[in-house]
Enzyme design. Structure first.
Site, PDB file in Angstrom:
ATOM      1  CG  ASP A  45     -35.593  36.390  -6.193  1.00 54.67           C
ATOM      2  OD1 ASP A  45     -36.208  35.309  -6.156  1.00 54.67           O
ATOM      3  OD2 ASP A  45     -34.629  36.622  -6.947  1.00 54.67           O
ATOM      4  CE  LYS A  60     -35.632  31.246 -10.566  1.00 50.95           C
ATOM      5  NZ  LYS A  60     -34.626  32.048  -9.841  1.00 50.95           N
ATOM      6  CD  GLN A  75     -31.057  32.520 -10.772  1.00 54.85           C
ATOM      7  OE1 GLN A  75     -32.207  32.938 -10.854  1.00 54.85           O
ATOM      8  NE2 GLN A  75     -30.732  31.486 -10.027  1.00 54.85           N
TER       9      GLN A  75
HETATM   10  N1  GUN Z   1     -29.994  31.639  -6.761  1.00 53.30           N
HETATM   11  C1  GUN Z   1     -30.365  30.540  -6.082  1.00 53.30           C
HETATM   12  N2  GUN Z   1     -31.654  30.649  -5.682  1.00 53.30           N
HETATM   13  C2  GUN Z   1     -32.093  31.844  -6.120  1.00 53.30           C
HETATM   14  C3  GUN Z   1     -33.347  32.509  -6.027  1.00 53.30           C
HETATM   15  O1  GUN Z   1     -34.312  32.044  -5.424  1.00 53.30           O
HETATM   16  N3  GUN Z   1     -33.399  33.724  -6.633  1.00 53.30           N
HETATM   17  C4  GUN Z   1     -32.337  34.276  -7.289  1.00 53.30           C
HETATM   18  N4  GUN Z   1     -32.491  35.476  -7.841  1.00 53.30           N
HETATM   19  N5  GUN Z   1     -31.167  33.687  -7.386  1.00 53.30           N
HETATM   20  C5  GUN Z   1     -31.044  32.470  -6.803  1.00 53.30           C
END
Ligand code: GUN
Length: 294
Positions: free
Chosen positions: A119, A52, A96
């Site tokens: 998110d 990311k 995350q």
């Molecule tokens: N863990 C797995 N997928 C995601 C996501 O799209 N965002 C976040 N913050 N954590 C995740």
């Protein structure tokens, strides 16, 4: 059979975003700034967060990684979130998941300012999504909608089976695909671990979104000819023939299912890269909204 090339489409989207960033820069405007909070050393989470941050660099965004030790307390994490909420330089941020067991995920997600929740996990944004109001759509379902749209896959009136009911993928996916939207207007069925006659239901599906987290669960005898298959799963399966000792597998047994499918996403290179592109898109949106809010 057509492979839904998430790598290519996500690259197109990132180029579109990079072009917009160039325009922002040329006007002397602030460029979008994404922050990512990582707690602990979970291998997959470190990989995702790294990807990311790298994607931010690629499109010209600013990025900040807040890398916290496993033993971080819930209060300490909440303090970081309050700081990010109040930092006018940060347009959007993510925490995350999964978080270490001693931290309450929901409490943390609810502490994020909904205007910076790129998110789309805050209850306010989940509610807004459910009511068709402007919001940040969660990146994985958003990426799947975009993939279906860009390949002109008809969803209206189709039987869509969503496998899995997670807050991150299955639940929002099922809501979005039933709504009045381009990749929507579908008749949606959600199947999960307590579903009876699961294969009978998947065999009736025109489109299947597999998001149950069990590697190669969906087999060829569970789908009909011409099905569209979106594979959200990504698991490390031990494989001694690989130098790294594992291979990546989705929730779909690709070899068999791809022979019957009209469209199918590969793993890797399908949904994964789309998720990152849509997170960038949400961050750009957050920046634009901050501008118009002034
Ligand atoms: N863990 C797995 N997928 C995601 C996501 O799209 N965002 C976040 N913050 N954590 C995740």
């Amino acid at each position: 059979m057509t492979i839904l090339d998430g790598k290519k489409i996500s690259s197109d989207i990132k180029n579109e975003i990079a072009d917009q960033v160039k325009i922002m820069k040329s006007k002397g405007e602030k460029v979008p700034h994404l922050a990512a909070v990582l707690v602990g050393t979970d291998g997959a989470s470190m990989t995702y967060v790294g990807a990311k941050v790298k994607a931010c660099e690629l499109v010209g965004f600013e990025s900040t990684l807040i890398d916290l030790p496993e033993k971080t307390t819930e209060d300490e994490l909440l303090n970081h979130i309050y700081k990010l909420n109040n930092d006018s330089g940060i347009d959007g941020f993510i925490v995350q998941l999964p978080l270490p067991k001693h931290i309450d995920d929901q409490k943390v997600l609810m502490a994020i300012d909904p205007d910076k929740d790129v998110d789309g996990f805050h209850p306010t944004n989940v509610g807004r999504m459910t009511l068709d109001l402007p919001t940040f759509l969660p990146a994985t379902p958003f990426g799947i909608l975009e993939l279906l749209e860009r390949y002109n896959i008809e969803t209206s009136g189709k039987n869509v089976v969503v496998m899995g009911r997670s807050h991150i993928v299955g639940r929002p996916m099922s809501i979005l695909m039933s709504q009045k939207r381009k990749a929507g207007n579908a008749t949606v069925t959600v199947v999960h671990s307590r579903t009876n006659n699961l294969a009978e239901i998947t065999r009736g599906a025109d489109i299947i979104v597999a998001a149950i987290g069990i590697s190669e669960f969906l087999k060829a005898d569970m789908v009909k000819d011409g099905v569209v298959v979106i594979d959200v799963g990504i698991t490390r399966v031990p494989d001694e023939t690989k130098t790294r000792g594992y291979r990546l597998a989705g929730d779909v047994e690709f070899e068999g299912v791809s022979k019957k499918a009209s469209f199918i996403t590969p793993v890797p290179g399908g949904v994964g890269p789309m998720t990152i592109a849509m997170l960038l898109k949400n961050t750009l949106l957050a920046r634009e909204r901050q501008n118009t809010a002034k």
